[in-house]
Motif scaffolding. Structure first.
Motif, short mmCIF file in Angstrom:
data_model
loop_
_atom_site.label_atom_id
_atom_site.label_comp_id
_atom_site.label_asym_id
_atom_site.label_seq_id
_atom_site.Cartn_x
_atom_site.Cartn_y
_atom_site.Cartn_z
N PHE A 1 6.14 -4.63 -10.75
CA PHE A 1 6.24 -3.69 -9.64
C PHE A 1 4.90 -3.51 -8.96
O PHE A 1 3.86 -3.95 -9.45
CB PHE A 1 6.74 -2.33 -10.16
CG PHE A 1 5.73 -1.59 -11.00
CD1 PHE A 1 4.98 -0.55 -10.46
CD2 PHE A 1 5.54 -1.93 -12.34
CE1 PHE A 1 4.04 0.13 -11.23
CE2 PHE A 1 4.60 -1.25 -13.11
CZ PHE A 1 3.85 -0.22 -12.56
N PRO B 1 5.02 0.99 -1.18
CA PRO B 1 6.15 0.28 -0.57
C PRO B 1 5.70 -1.10 -0.07
O PRO B 1 4.58 -1.26 0.42
CB PRO B 1 6.54 1.18 0.60
CG PRO B 1 6.01 2.52 0.25
CD PRO B 1 4.75 2.27 -0.50
N SER C 1 9.49 -7.49 -0.16
CA SER C 1 9.52 -8.46 -1.26
C SER C 1 9.19 -9.86 -0.76
O SER C 1 9.84 -10.38 0.14
CB SER C 1 10.91 -8.46 -1.91
OG SER C 1 10.98 -9.43 -2.93
N HIS D 1 14.92 -7.31 -5.63
CA HIS D 1 14.82 -7.19 -4.17
C HIS D 1 14.64 -8.60 -3.62
O HIS D 1 13.63 -9.24 -3.85
CB HIS D 1 13.64 -6.31 -3.77
CG HIS D 1 13.76 -4.89 -4.24
ND1 HIS D 1 14.48 -3.94 -3.56
CD2 HIS D 1 13.28 -4.28 -5.35
CE1 HIS D 1 14.42 -2.80 -4.20
NE2 HIS D 1 13.70 -2.98 -5.30
N GLN E 1 13.39 -8.11 1.67
CA GLN E 1 13.92 -6.76 1.51
C GLN E 1 12.80 -5.76 1.23
O GLN E 1 11.81 -6.09 0.58
CB GLN E 1 14.94 -6.70 0.37
CG GLN E 1 16.25 -7.38 0.66
CD GLN E 1 17.26 -7.20 -0.46
OE1 GLN E 1 16.92 -6.82 -1.58
NE2 GLN E 1 18.51 -7.47 -0.17
N TRP E 2 12.99 -4.55 1.70
CA TRP E 2 12.04 -3.47 1.45
C TRP E 2 12.18 -2.99 0.01
O TRP E 2 13.29 -2.89 -0.52
CB TRP E 2 12.30 -2.33 2.42
CG TRP E 2 11.35 -1.17 2.30
CD1 TRP E 2 10.16 -1.03 2.94
CD2 TRP E 2 11.53 0.01 1.51
NE1 TRP E 2 9.57 0.16 2.59
CE2 TRP E 2 10.38 0.82 1.71
CE3 TRP E 2 12.53 0.45 0.64
CZ2 TRP E 2 10.22 2.06 1.09
CZ3 TRP E 2 12.36 1.68 0.01
CH2 TRP E 2 11.23 2.47 0.24
N ALA E 3 11.06 -2.69 -0.63
CA ALA E 3 11.06 -2.14 -1.98
C ALA E 3 10.13 -0.94 -2.01
O ALA E 3 9.02 -0.98 -1.46
CB ALA E 3 10.59 -3.18 -2.99
N ASP F 1 9.34 0.58 -7.57
CA ASP F 1 10.62 -0.12 -7.80
C ASP F 1 10.33 -1.48 -8.42
O ASP F 1 9.54 -2.26 -7.86
CB ASP F 1 11.36 -0.35 -6.48
CG ASP F 1 12.01 0.90 -5.95
OD1 ASP F 1 12.02 1.91 -6.67
OD2 ASP F 1 12.50 0.87 -4.81
N LEU G 1 10.37 -5.15 -8.80
CA LEU G 1 10.72 -6.25 -7.91
C LEU G 1 11.53 -7.30 -8.65
O LEU G 1 12.41 -7.93 -8.07
CB LEU G 1 9.46 -6.88 -7.33
CG LEU G 1 8.69 -6.05 -6.31
CD1 LEU G 1 7.35 -6.68 -6.01
CD2 LEU G 1 9.50 -5.90 -5.03
N CYS H 1 3.29 -9.53 -0.97
CA CYS H 1 4.23 -8.45 -0.69
C CYS H 1 3.63 -7.41 0.26
O CYS H 1 4.30 -6.93 1.19
CB CYS H 1 4.66 -7.77 -1.99
SG CYS H 1 5.77 -8.77 -3.02
#
Length: 388
Positions: free
Chosen positions: A43, A47, A50, A76, A80-82, A86, A88, A113
């Motif tokens: 992770f 924010p 990915s 993700h 995509q937004w993470a 979160d 990954l 990222c």
């Protein structure tokens, strides 16, 4: 990355040389006392978008070289937004064969990222402008260059799904493939204009050498952006009328664009976007609007001059510090930018790019250090956590 280089990267010797020593010692201990099947959660603390492909490619090559398989659960998908914290991805496999890979894996994941997130935001702030990736000169070698170009392509693709034009290419051949291009784009640096002795002469030399290419001319070398820009248009009126000509503004922050000063910069924006200067502005935002360098006022003034001289089809390429914040200000000022040349998706705060991996399962039993329980899988594993 070439096949030979990729293969060399995952040899035991290469990994051992680049990994942290405690991971090598961990492998030795585990091999002595008995291997375990573990699951890592990976992770970032902020924010991101990915951008896992380079990291996943490394994992798969390393697994093949070590004669094993790693189960990879990507939480993700690319683009995509993470959110902060979160996971990954989850990676499961032999502890002995995974432990040494953590250092290199994190290197290949975190920075792309964050850079992808920056590129995504930049493209969304200026959805009608095209972007050209010009990060190579700011990278610490070929590997970082590859990561940053890949990241820009991922952020761009995510922004295009939301209606932005995004990145249309980059400035060098080696990483052009990330943008679906066979080669890098670009026409001339300042050095060519210095060599030619005048902006018009540099344009003539370029056109004579590359007659079938479009013509993008740097116009700030002599501090006569407007005069030299119009002179080039007058020299090549057919190219200017065809839409195949652009002037590139790269005025440095030590002076104003030709003909501007603080008062005239305000006047230019008052003529075109009065609302942009009638709200609270930070010092940085104000500089982007009416300050030195490539400001919104400078871009509007260049557009004014081109249109008034009868060159409405000549495009404007803007460069110099176009990060997320500057793109946002340009959007608020509705600056008439056709193309942005930038490498400013490279993260400013490198500490934000640090990805982290924690083991969350040992032989199927959930266990993680105190404070990282948020990494446990959500399918009931939390109830089995070794901390009770």
């Amino acid at each position: 990355m070439t096949t030979d280089r990729a293969a060399e990267e995952v040899t035991d010797a290469a990994i051992a040389a680049r990994t942290d020593s405690y991971f090598k010692r961990t492998r030795a201990v585990v091999e002595r006392f008995g291997d375990a099947r573990v699951t890592y959660a990976v992770f970032l603390r902020r924010p991101v978008i990915s951008a896992p492909r380079l990291a996943l490619d490394f994992l798969r090559r390393a697994a093949a070289q070590r004669g094993t398989d790693f189960a990879i659960e990507l939480m993700h998908e690319e683009g995509q937004w993470a959110g902060a914290g979160d996971p990954l991805l989850y990676i499961s496999g032999s502890f002995a064969k995974l432990s040494e890979l953590e250092t290199i894996l994190l290197q290949k994941l975190g920075a792309p990222c964050v850079a992808a997130h920056n590129a995504y935001q930049m493209c969304l702030e200026l959805p009608s402008a095209s972007f050209l990736a010009m990060e190579a000169r700011h990278c610490a070698g070929a590997e970082m260059q590859e990561m940053m170009a890949y990241a820009a392509s991922v952020g761009s693709a995510a922004a295009r799904k939301e209606g932005a034009k995004g990145f249309i290419g980059n400035a060098n051949d080696a990483t052009a493939h990330w943008f679906g291009e066979p080669a890098g784009r670009g026409t001339m640096p300042h050095a060519l204009i210095g060599y030619a002795g005048s902006t018009v002469r540099a344009a003539e030399m370029f056109h004579e050498t590359f007659p079938d290419e479009g013509l993008t001319v740097l116009v700030d070398y002599f501090g006569r952006e407007v005069s030299d820009g119009l002179a080039v248009c007058a020299r090549f009126p057919e190219i200017a009328a065809s839409g195949r000509m652009a002037v590139r503004l790269d005025t440095h922050g030590g002076r104003f664009l030709e003909g501007l000063d603080p008062a005239e910069s305000y006047a230019v924006l008052e003529r075109h976007v009065p609302g942009a200067i009638r709200r609270y502005l930070s010092e940085t935002e104000l500089r982007h609007l009416v300050g030195t360098g490539v400001s919104a006022a400078a871009i509007w003034r260049m557009r004014e001059a081109l249109d008034e001289a009868g060159y409405p089809h000549v495009r404007i390429v803007a460069s110099s510090g176009f990060g997320v914040g500057k793109c946002r200000v340009m959007a608020e000022a509705r600056a008439p930018i056709d193309v942005v040349g930038t490498g400013s998706f490279i993260p400013d705060a490198w500490s934000e790019t640090y990805a982290t991996a924690d083991i969350v399962e040992y032989d199927g039993a959930a266990r993680v250090k105190i404070g990282r329980e948020f990494l446990l899988r959500r399918n009931g594993a939390r109830k089995k956590n070794g901390h009770g």
